[in-house]
Write an enzyme that holds these catalytic residues in place. Structure first.
Site, mmCIF file in Angstrom:
data_model
loop_
_atom_site.group_PDB
_atom_site.id
_atom_site.type_symbol
_atom_site.label_atom_id
_atom_site.label_comp_id
_atom_site.label_asym_id
_atom_site.label_seq_id
_atom_site.Cartn_x
_atom_site.Cartn_y
_atom_site.Cartn_z
ATOM 1 N N ASP A 147 0.867 -1.177 0.000
ATOM 2 C CA ASP A 147 0.000 0.000 0.000
ATOM 3 C C ASP A 147 0.905 1.230 0.000
ATOM 4 O O ASP A 147 2.102 1.128 0.320
ATOM 5 C CB ASP A 147 -0.876 -0.033 1.247
ATOM 6 N N ASP A 168 -0.182 5.179 0.956
ATOM 7 C CA ASP A 168 -0.436 6.112 2.061
ATOM 8 C C ASP A 168 -0.582 5.344 3.378
ATOM 9 O O ASP A 168 -1.401 4.441 3.505
ATOM 10 C CB ASP A 168 -1.717 6.918 1.803
#
Length: 216
Positions: free
Chosen positions: A11, A13
């Site tokens: 991922d 953020d």
């Protein structure tokens, strides 16, 4: 001991980049611009990781799609243009990604960001060439649907049991589960450790250095 994998999907953020405060601030400013109620910092943090449309529906369930679209448009303006605050990589990420790549892993990104937003931060951080595949929320169904991971597996020719997902939200972990991919959680992002543990990740790690060591 870490299991053996060939592909590690991150991922963005809250996992690689410390951008939660900026995201929250931009949402608050977008809601203010649209004259809509601010549900508070914690409520906004909880939707980080979703695609923008899904985030709007979760954040403003009693409002219309028109209101969602207005806030989303203002959010894009604030995040891409008006809020000039830099988002930085978490400590150890740059060196850690280099080391993980040198260790023989293929690296990829599955993110709730738009393609435009991801390309911008990849360019700013100089990390573009480290990743063999990337998938964004405006190109696939939003997490926790498995499409982003399935697309990355298809693009890399990798079987699900050779891949590992690393993320800071339950959306990342549920996406991995739906794709039948193992997952690691990181506790330094937006969702709390107790939330992440419910998803039964292989481990819940407290820094990117721990991720690097787990994979070593």
């Amino acid at each position: 001991m870490a299991r053996s994998y060939d592909l590690v999907v991150f991922d963005w953020d809250g996992t690689l980049m410390d951008s939660a405060d900026k995201i929250v601030r931009c949402f608050q400013n977008a809601l203010r611009d649209a004259a809509l109620p601010d549900p508070g910092v914690e409520a906004i943090r909880q939707i980080i990781g979703l695609g923008l449309n899904e985030a709007m529906a979760a954040l403003l369930p009693a409002h219309s799609r028109h209101d969602h679209a207005r806030v989303a448009d203002r959010y894009r303006d604030h995040f891409l243009h008006l809020d000039t605050t830099d988002s930085v990589l978490f400590p150890g990420v740059r060196e850690g990604l280099d080391e993980i790549s040198r260790g023989g892993y293929l690296l990829a990104v599955a993110t709730g960001k738009s393609r435009r937003g991801l390309q911008r931060v990849l360019t700013e951080t100089g990390l573009t060439t480290l990743f063999v595949a990337t998938r964004c929320a405006d190109e696939a169904r939003s997490k926790p649907h498995p499409q982003m991971l399935l697309d990355i597996l298809d693009a890399t020719g990798m079987e699900a049991d050779r891949a590992l997902m690393v993320g800071d939200t339950v959306y990342d972990l549920d996406m991995a589960r739906h794709a039948e991919v193992d997952a690691l959680a990181v506790s330094y992002g937006v969702h709390h450790r107790a939330q992440l543990k419910v998803c039964d990740p292989l481990a819940c790690l407290d820094s990117f250095d721990e991720v690097r060591r787990w994979l070593a």
